[in-house]
Design a protein around this motif. Structure first.
Motif, short mmCIF file in Angstrom:
data_model
loop_
_atom_site.label_atom_id
_atom_site.label_comp_id
_atom_site.label_asym_id
_atom_site.label_seq_id
_atom_site.Cartn_x
_atom_site.Cartn_y
_atom_site.Cartn_z
N ASN A 10 -7.55 -13.22 -11.85
CA ASN A 10 -9.53 -12.37 -10.87
C ASN A 10 -10.25 -13.42 -12.14
OD1 ASN A 10 -11.54 -10.62 -10.75
ND2 ASN A 10 -10.50 -9.02 -11.65
N ASP A 51 -17.69 -8.15 -4.66
CA ASP A 51 -16.49 -7.22 -5.12
C ASP A 51 -14.77 -7.29 -4.04
OD1 ASP A 51 -14.63 -6.81 -7.59
OD2 ASP A 51 -14.65 -4.76 -6.19
N LYS A 52 -15.55 -6.79 -2.69
CA LYS A 52 -14.93 -7.10 -1.59
C LYS A 52 -13.53 -8.70 -1.60
CE LYS A 52 -16.24 -3.18 0.35
NZ LYS A 52 -17.08 -2.37 1.88
N ARG A 54 -14.06 -11.50 -3.41
CA ARG A 54 -13.29 -11.56 -4.27
C ARG A 54 -12.11 -11.16 -4.57
NH1 ARG A 54 -17.58 -11.20 -10.24
NH2 ARG A 54 -18.09 -12.72 -9.82
N THR A 55 -12.09 -10.08 -3.89
CA THR A 55 -10.16 -9.26 -3.74
C THR A 55 -9.80 -10.07 -2.48
OG1 THR A 55 -11.60 -7.70 -4.96
CG2 THR A 55 -8.89 -7.21 -3.55
N ARG A 56 -10.51 -10.15 -1.73
CA ARG A 56 -9.95 -10.95 -0.36
C ARG A 56 -9.75 -12.26 -0.29
NH1 ARG A 56 -14.09 -10.17 2.95
NH2 ARG A 56 -14.51 -12.43 3.04
N GLU A 59 -6.43 -12.28 -2.76
CA GLU A 59 -5.22 -12.38 -1.75
C GLU A 59 -4.85 -13.12 -0.78
OE1 GLU A 59 -6.17 -8.55 -0.07
OE2 GLU A 59 -5.56 -7.03 -1.42
N GLY A 81 -5.23 -7.51 -12.17
CA GLY A 81 -6.69 -8.44 -11.44
C GLY A 81 -7.52 -7.89 -12.86
N ARG A 108 -5.43 -0.33 -10.98
CA ARG A 108 -5.82 -1.73 -9.81
C ARG A 108 -4.28 -1.79 -8.88
NH1 ARG A 108 -9.12 -5.32 -9.25
NH2 ARG A 108 -7.88 -5.96 -7.64
N ASP A 110 -3.28 -0.87 -6.63
CA ASP A 110 -3.50 -1.59 -4.40
C ASP A 110 -3.41 -3.00 -4.71
OD1 ASP A 110 -6.27 -2.01 -5.65
OD2 ASP A 110 -7.54 -2.90 -4.58
N MET A 111 -4.06 -4.08 -5.90
CA MET A 111 -3.67 -4.79 -5.99
C MET A 111 -2.25 -5.00 -7.27
SD MET A 111 -4.66 -7.94 -5.71
CE MET A 111 -5.04 -10.29 -6.83
#
Length: 135
Positions: A10, A51-52, A54-56, A59, A81, A108, A110-111
């Motif tokens: 993160n 934020d999206k 960073r998540t992508r 991943e 995360g 988190r 999902d992560m």
């Protein structure tokens, strides 16, 4: 990519540089070469697009074959995360900077699920007769 004595995943996608000021060494401790990118904003943000992104990005970094293949050492902090506020040398911090927040796996999920399934897929491929791992 990330390790116990460096950025969490993160932090890797949230900061351009280390922030070890709290360690009392004028930010001289810890590695300077973190190869990180803040996606346009240094540190936490309320911007959902960033934020999206960073998540992508996180991943995608995990999904790269050469980043995850055979990597048995992955922090739970990476799976969930967690952040260390870009402190890449938090050994001297006995506070929230270095503690693991045990509510993160639920927050988190999902992560955590993504990383767990990715690691499982890699392990299954490595151990299968047609995989690249074992003959």
């Amino acid at each position: 990519m990330t390790c116990h004595d460096g950025f969490t995943l993160n932090d890797l996608v949230s900061y351009d540089g280390k922030h070890n000021e709290a360690n009392g060494e004028d930010n001289r401790d810890g590695a300077d070469d973190n190869r990180s990118w803040n996606c346009g904003v240094e540190g936490p943000t309320e911007n959902l697009d960033i934020d999206k992104l960073r998540t992508r990005t996180g991943e995608e970094l995990l999904h790269r074959d050469d980043a995850i293949r055979g990597n048995a050492m992955m922090l739970m902090a990476t799976r969930c995360g967690a952040r260390r506020a870009a402190n890449n040398n938090a050994y001297c911090q006995d506070n929230e900077t270095s503690w693991f927040d045990w509510t993160l796996p639920a927050k988190r999920a999902d992560m955590h699920r993504f990383v767990t399934l990715l690691m499982l897929a890699v392990c299954c491929e490595m151990w299968s007769p047609s995989g690249n791992g074992w003959p």
